[in-house]
Motif scaffolding. Structure first.
Motif, PDB file in Angstrom:
ATOM      1  N   ALA A 174       0.643  -1.279   0.137  1.00  0.00           N
ATOM      2  CA  ALA A 174       0.267  -0.049  -0.008  1.00  0.00           C
ATOM      3  C   ALA A 174       0.575   1.282   0.096  1.00  0.00           C
ATOM      4  O   ALA A 174       1.755   0.843   0.990  1.00  0.00           O
ATOM      5  CB  ALA A 174      -0.611   0.292   1.025  1.00  0.00           C
ATOM      6  N   THR A 175       0.188   2.316  -0.404  1.00  0.00           N
ATOM      7  CA  THR A 175       0.723   3.530  -0.824  1.00  0.00           C
ATOM      8  C   THR A 175       1.233   3.710   0.950  1.00  0.00           C
ATOM      9  O   THR A 175       0.084   3.704   1.580  1.00  0.00           O
ATOM     10  CB  THR A 175       0.352   4.341  -1.445  1.00  0.00           C
ATOM     11  N   PRO A 176       1.666   5.243   0.967  1.00  0.00           N
ATOM     12  CA  PRO A 176       1.833   5.766   1.991  1.00  0.00           C
ATOM     13  C   PRO A 176       0.437   6.192   3.176  1.00  0.00           C
ATOM     14  O   PRO A 176       0.635   6.484   3.706  1.00  0.00           O
ATOM     15  CB  PRO A 176       2.879   7.074   2.152  1.00  0.00           C
ATOM     16  N   ASP A 177       0.378   6.909   1.898  1.00  0.00           N
ATOM     17  CA  ASP A 177      -1.346   7.267   1.844  1.00  0.00           C
ATOM     18  C   ASP A 177      -2.975   5.949   2.090  1.00  0.00           C
ATOM     19  O   ASP A 177      -3.803   6.421   2.646  1.00  0.00           O
ATOM     20  CB  ASP A 177      -1.971   8.428   0.897  1.00  0.00           C
ATOM     21  N   GLY A 178      -2.431   4.963   2.584  1.00  0.00           N
ATOM     22  CA  GLY A 178      -3.264   3.724   2.640  1.00  0.00           C
ATOM     23  C   GLY A 178      -4.218   3.533   1.748  1.00  0.00           C
ATOM     24  O   GLY A 178      -4.910   2.904   1.250  1.00  0.00           O
ATOM     25  N   ARG A 179      -3.259   2.856   0.303  1.00  0.00           N
ATOM     26  CA  ARG A 179      -3.971   3.283  -0.874  1.00  0.00           C
ATOM     27  C   ARG A 179      -2.598   1.992  -1.819  1.00  0.00           C
ATOM     28  O   ARG A 179      -1.872   0.969  -1.023  1.00  0.00           O
ATOM     29  CB  ARG A 179      -3.852   4.395  -1.739  1.00  0.00           C
ATOM     30  N   ILE A 180      -3.726   0.854  -1.920  1.00  0.00           N
ATOM     31  CA  ILE A 180      -3.425  -0.452  -2.847  1.00  0.00           C
ATOM     32  C   ILE A 180      -2.699  -0.150  -4.165  1.00  0.00           C
ATOM     33  O   ILE A 180      -3.281   0.157  -4.817  1.00  0.00           O
ATOM     34  CB  ILE A 180      -4.960  -1.353  -2.533  1.00  0.00           C
TER      35      ILE A 180
END
Length: 261
Positions: A174-180
């Motif tokens: 996941a990205t640092p902002d919480g997206r897969i």
């Protein structure tokens, strides 16, 4: 020649092979698969308990770096430990600073406790200490676990007869902002691919879907590294289907040549 290849293929698959050799690109059974939801946002406000017994929000592990997220359960007698071993082995070889990502393991079994999580984490201490990988293991209540699993497309069921969870093998980044950002299926992973996925995720980039793999946790024996007869029956059935199709094709081709002659 094609017939010989088909026969060899059939008998080759009939022998049980190690787990990493059985990453079969065939559809996973219903309710035991990853439904890939790239760019979906994780439920960062959900509350869990970490391996030190402290309540924590999922979002506390995001913000500055990509997260390697692994779902399973800690007392699993089958595939889960093999999966985490594969994840940690690949991360140990990615040639990236361990501070540039975080590993997060979440139990899908709401009955598991922080104490179990702590014992499981201690079993990985040699790898974590040697490579400096930062890993946290979380437990949670059923609603929070189900919400997280649904958000990442992780489908699982509890087999009451076996008293085990059936679930797919794999992990996601996941990205640092919480997206897969990326999915990885199986139990063994190419460090180069994992490295590139981590770099992509750190830049907020989203990858592409990957092939599903037929690796079911409840049918794997980590001692022998083999799958049960139930899974191998599926493999053999697929092989026989391929063989039958080739035989029919060869028969029709030979009949056509005789008719032309």
């Amino acid at each position: 020649m094609l017939l010989l290849i088909a026969v060899a293929f059939t008998f080759g698959l009939s022998r049980e092979q190690p787990a990493h050799a059985q990453a079969l690109a065939v559809p996973a059974p219903a309710q035991t698969r990853y439904v890939q939801r790239l760019n979906a946002t994780l439920p960062l406000s959900s509350t869990f308990t970490d391996d030190k017994g402290r309540p924590t929000r999922l979002g506390a592990y995001f913000g500055k770096r990509p997260v390697v997220l692994v779902l399973g359960y800690f007392h699993c007698p089958n595939l889960c430990s093999t999966l985490m071993d594969g994840v940690l082995e690949s991360l140990a070889a990615v040639d990236l600073p361990p501070q540039s990502y975080r590993v997060l393991g979440v139990s899908i079994d709401p009955s598991e406790t922080p104490e179990q999580a702590a014992r499981k984490k201690a079993s990985y201490a040699p790898v974590l200490t040697d490579k400096g990988v930062q890993m946290t293991l979380l437990t949670g209540a059923k609603p929070q676990v189900e919400t997280l699993a649904h958000s990442v497309g992780f489908e699982y069921v509890y087999d009451r007869e076996l008293q085990q969870y059936m679930h797919p093998a794999g992990f996601l980044i996941a990205t640092p902002d919480g997206r897969i950002s990326h999915y990885f299926m199986g139990v063994r992973f190419d460090p180069r691919d994992v490295r590139l996925a981590l770099i992509d995720a750190s830049s907020q980039r989203i990858g592409s879907p990957v092939d599903q793999l037929l690796l079911l946790c409840s049918h794997y024996d980590p001692v022998t590294g083999r799958y049960s007869a139930q899974v191998m029956t599926v493999v053999r059935a697929l092989s026989v289907t391929v063989l039958a199709a080739l035989v029919i094709w060869l028969w029709r081709a030979a009949r056509g040549r005789r008719g032309a002659a």
